[in-house]
Design a protein around this motif. Structure first.
Motif, PDB file in Angstrom:
ATOM      1  N   VAL A  32       3.794  15.987  39.063  1.00 21.13           N
ATOM      2  CA  VAL A  32       2.545  15.235  38.912  1.00 21.13           C
ATOM      3  C   VAL A  32       2.817  13.865  38.283  1.00 21.13           C
ATOM      4  O   VAL A  32       2.271  12.842  38.726  1.00 21.13           O
ATOM      5  CB  VAL A  32       1.521  16.029  38.065  1.00 21.13           C
ATOM      6  CG1 VAL A  32       0.290  15.186  37.766  1.00 21.13           C
ATOM      7  CG2 VAL A  32       1.117  17.308  38.795  1.00 21.13           C
ATOM      8  N   SER A  33       3.683  13.833  37.280  1.00 24.05           N
ATOM      9  CA  SER A  33       4.032  12.560  36.628  1.00 24.05           C
ATOM     10  C   SER A  33       4.726  11.624  37.611  1.00 24.05           C
ATOM     11  O   SER A  33       4.429  10.421  37.658  1.00 24.05           O
ATOM     12  CB  SER A  33       4.924  12.804  35.418  1.00 24.05           C
ATOM     13  OG  SER A  33       4.280  13.599  34.456  1.00 24.05           O
ATOM     14  N   GLY A  38       2.260  10.060  39.928  1.00 22.14           N
ATOM     15  CA  GLY A  38       1.522   9.009  39.219  1.00 22.14           C
ATOM     16  C   GLY A  38       2.323   7.727  39.078  1.00 22.14           C
ATOM     17  O   GLY A  38       1.829   6.632  39.356  1.00 22.14           O
ATOM     18  N   PHE A  90      -9.331  13.531  30.564  1.00 23.05           N
ATOM     19  CA  PHE A  90      -8.338  13.499  31.646  1.00 23.05           C
ATOM     20  C   PHE A  90      -8.973  13.044  32.959  1.00 23.05           C
ATOM     21  O   PHE A  90      -8.401  12.231  33.690  1.00 23.05           O
ATOM     22  CB  PHE A  90      -7.700  14.877  31.809  1.00 23.05           C
ATOM     23  CG  PHE A  90      -6.536  14.893  32.753  1.00 23.05           C
ATOM     24  CD1 PHE A  90      -5.360  14.248  32.423  1.00 23.05           C
ATOM     25  CD2 PHE A  90      -6.619  15.549  33.975  1.00 23.05           C
ATOM     26  CE1 PHE A  90      -4.264  14.249  33.293  1.00 23.05           C
ATOM     27  CE2 PHE A  90      -5.538  15.567  34.854  1.00 23.05           C
ATOM     28  CZ  PHE A  90      -4.358  14.908  34.516  1.00 23.05           C
ATOM     29  N   ALA A  91     -10.172  13.548  33.260  1.00 26.73           N
ATOM     30  CA  ALA A  91     -10.874  13.133  34.474  1.00 26.73           C
ATOM     31  C   ALA A  91     -11.194  11.642  34.438  1.00 26.73           C
ATOM     32  O   ALA A  91     -11.078  10.931  35.457  1.00 26.73           O
ATOM     33  CB  ALA A  91     -12.162  13.951  34.640  1.00 26.73           C
ATOM     34  N   LEU A  96      -8.086   9.694  35.255  1.00 25.30           N
ATOM     35  CA  LEU A  96      -7.840   9.689  36.700  1.00 25.30           C
ATOM     36  C   LEU A  96      -8.744   8.676  37.388  1.00 25.30           C
ATOM     37  O   LEU A  96      -8.310   7.949  38.296  1.00 25.30           O
ATOM     38  CB  LEU A  96      -8.049  11.085  37.283  1.00 25.30           C
ATOM     39  CG  LEU A  96      -7.049  12.156  36.834  1.00 25.30           C
ATOM     40  CD1 LEU A  96      -7.403  13.499  37.467  1.00 25.30           C
ATOM     41  CD2 LEU A  96      -5.620  11.756  37.182  1.00 25.30           C
ATOM     42  N   LEU A 155      -7.406   5.276  36.737  1.00 23.87           N
ATOM     43  CA  LEU A 155      -6.236   4.989  37.561  1.00 23.87           C
ATOM     44  C   LEU A 155      -6.649   4.495  38.946  1.00 23.87           C
ATOM     45  O   LEU A 155      -6.096   3.518  39.457  1.00 23.87           O
ATOM     46  CB  LEU A 155      -5.361   6.232  37.675  1.00 23.87           C
ATOM     47  CG  LEU A 155      -4.005   6.049  38.360  1.00 23.87           C
ATOM     48  CD1 LEU A 155      -3.140   5.070  37.587  1.00 23.87           C
ATOM     49  CD2 LEU A 155      -3.293   7.390  38.499  1.00 23.87           C
ATOM     50  N   VAL A 156      -7.643   5.139  39.539  1.00 22.38           N
ATOM     51  CA  VAL A 156      -8.120   4.724  40.861  1.00 22.38           C
ATOM     52  C   VAL A 156      -8.698   3.313  40.810  1.00 22.38           C
ATOM     53  O   VAL A 156      -8.345   2.439  41.622  1.00 22.38           O
ATOM     54  CB  VAL A 156      -9.172   5.715  41.399  1.00 22.38           C
ATOM     55  CG1 VAL A 156      -9.826   5.184  42.677  1.00 22.38           C
ATOM     56  CG2 VAL A 156      -8.539   7.076  41.662  1.00 22.38           C
ATOM     57  N   VAL A 193       0.025  15.117  30.865  1.00 24.64           N
ATOM     58  CA  VAL A 193       0.024  16.049  32.007  1.00 24.64           C
ATOM     59  C   VAL A 193       0.518  17.427  31.569  1.00 24.64           C
ATOM     60  O   VAL A 193      -0.054  18.459  31.948  1.00 24.64           O
ATOM     61  CB  VAL A 193       0.872  15.495  33.170  1.00 24.64           C
ATOM     62  CG1 VAL A 193       1.062  16.550  34.255  1.00 24.64           C
ATOM     63  CG2 VAL A 193       0.219  14.244  33.757  1.00 24.64           C
TER      64      VAL A 193
END
Length: 199
Positions: free
Chosen positions: A18-19, A22, A86-87, A90, A93-94, A146
């Motif tokens: 996952v990292s 990213g 965390f959400a 994310l 990030l987008v 993560v």
């Protein structure tokens, strides 16, 4: 074996994958080799900048609430707060990658008459230092955050104390909180205290 079972058995492998995804998204976007984001205009870049600051402020609030809750033994509230943080990251990030990949980055400009403009030779390096620490901590925090999330989602509450989660969680909260705080401070300096130019 389902995803939760695999993550439970191999949390470090899942964290690494996952990292890596990213990091690849971020590096690929900055290098211009991932043209996956539609072009956006100046006004949308400005809107995204403001949205990022709001998202980061909400993420920092959720993160600190999560820490507060776990210190008082409110595990379910802690879990909800941390998953919210965390959400939000994310979502950040987008929006951030879309701003960079489809628009442009900004560079701070300290003009005459602005706050502490006479000390621009101090303010400018201080801004760059805060920005550098923000970026460095953001990058270093990824696997720690993560890992904490992977363990938290793949183990029962009663098992968590016997995992890496408590240590990873403390490191994640410390690095992530400082990174988010510095991100918000540099946002205000760049967008509301001083001027900027496209980079």
């Amino acid at each position: 074996m389902n995803i939760r079972g695999y993550a439970r058995a191999h949390p470090r492998r899942v964290t690494a994958v996952v990292s890596a995804v990213g990091y690849a998204l971020v590096i690929g976007t900055f290098a211009g080799v991932l043209p996956i984001f539609p072009d956006i205009g100046r006004q949308t870049v400005l809107l995204f900048s403001d949205a990022i600051a709001v998202i980061n402020t909400c993420a920092l609030t959720a993160l600190l609430l999560g820490y507060y809750f776990v210190r008082r033994g409110k595990v379910r509230a802690h879990r909800a707060a941390m998953l919210t943080a965390f959400a939000l990251i994310l979502l950040f990030l987008v929006v951030y990658l879309w701003k960079v990949g489809g628009g442009f980055e900004k560079e701070i400009v300290i003009e005459q008459g602005q706050f502490l403009a006479a000390y621009a030779d101090v303010v400018y390096p201080l801004y760059l230092a805060m920005l550098a620490v923000h970026i460095l901590l953001s990058a270093l925090a990824v696997p720690v955050v993560v890992h904490a999330v992977v363990i938290g989602l793949s183990h029962d509450v009663s098992e968590i104390p016997d995992t890496d989660h408590p240590i990873a969680g403390k490191l994640a909260v410390a690095s992530w909180s400082l990174s988010l705080f510095l991100g918000v401070v540099t946002y205000w300096m760049l967008n509301h205290v001083y001027s900027w130019a496209p980079r």
